[in-house]
Design an enzyme around this catalytic site. Structure first.
Site, short mmCIF file in Angstrom:
data_model
loop_
_atom_site.label_atom_id
_atom_site.label_comp_id
_atom_site.label_asym_id
_atom_site.label_seq_id
_atom_site.Cartn_x
_atom_site.Cartn_y
_atom_site.Cartn_z
N GLY A 167 0.80 -1.22 0.00
CA GLY A 167 0.00 0.00 0.00
C GLY A 167 0.84 1.27 0.00
N SER A 168 0.51 2.24 -0.83
CA SER A 168 1.32 3.43 -0.96
C SER A 168 0.56 4.52 -1.71
CB SER A 168 2.63 3.09 -1.68
OG SER A 168 2.35 2.29 -2.80
#
Length: 196
Positions: free
Chosen positions: A164-165
């Site tokens: 996740g980013s």
């Protein structure tokens, strides 16, 4: 029958095997890099990543451009493709890596406190577009294939963020934004904005 460390416990063995297979398939799915055909247009800024638009706002970019900009932020969940693609054609004018924290990627302070990179590409018409790769709580590794002076084509791969980013794009104030909060984007394909 012996189930590899789970003697006489086929249920535990089958459950462990099932979870292992699911995790393996999720990791394979995460690291996929599908072929993308970018609709090249010098007036368009395409999405640098697959994900969801979570921010569209006027802000002041303080690291390099030091002026007012429209910020468009794309959040990538662990199930999105995490390859980052160049939103415009141009030459890399500035690049810098920043070590930092690992706040959740949608946290407002993640763009200034988390591990991140800042990249500025100047288009052939002289417009600088700034992008920021931001690591999230799970994403503890940013990869980039960039150096100052390097030329990129629109849609060309320039980096990767694990799990996740977020990617922020800072556009000129006169850019016509073509997406809305909550829209899903496809890296190298979705048009984020049109430049004058």
């Amino acid at each position: 029958m012996v189930y590899f460390g789970f003697p006489e416990k086929p249920t535990v063995f089958n459950l462990t095997l099932g979870i292992t297979i699911i995790l393996y398939l999720l990791v394979l799915q995460f690291f996929r890099n599908p072929k993308v055909v970018t609709p090249v247009n010098d007036k368009h800024v395409v999405a640098p990543a697959d994900g969801k638009v979570v921010v569209i706002e006027e802000t002041t970019e303080t690291e390099y451009l030091k002026d007012k900009r429209i910020q468009v932020s794309i959040f990538m969940s662990p199930v999105n493709v995490h390859v980052n693609r160049m939103p415009v054609k141009g030459a890399v004018e500035f690049f810098k890596y920043h070590a930092g924290k690992y706040l959740v990627a949608w946290h407002p302070k993640s763009s200034i406190e988390n591990e991140r990179t800042t990249l500025v590409v100047k288009t052939p018409s002289g417009i600088p577009i700034l992008m920021r790769q931001i690591a999230g709580a799970l994403a503890r590794r940013i990869k980039w294939y960039v150096k100052e002076g390097q030329e990129f084509e629109q849609g060309q791969e320039f980096g990767f963020i694990k799990f996740g980013s977020r990617v922020d794009v800072f556009l000129p104030l006169d850019a016509k934004v073509k997406v809305n909060i909550g829209d899903k984007t496809k890296g190298g394909m979705t048009v984020l904005a049109e430049l004058d």
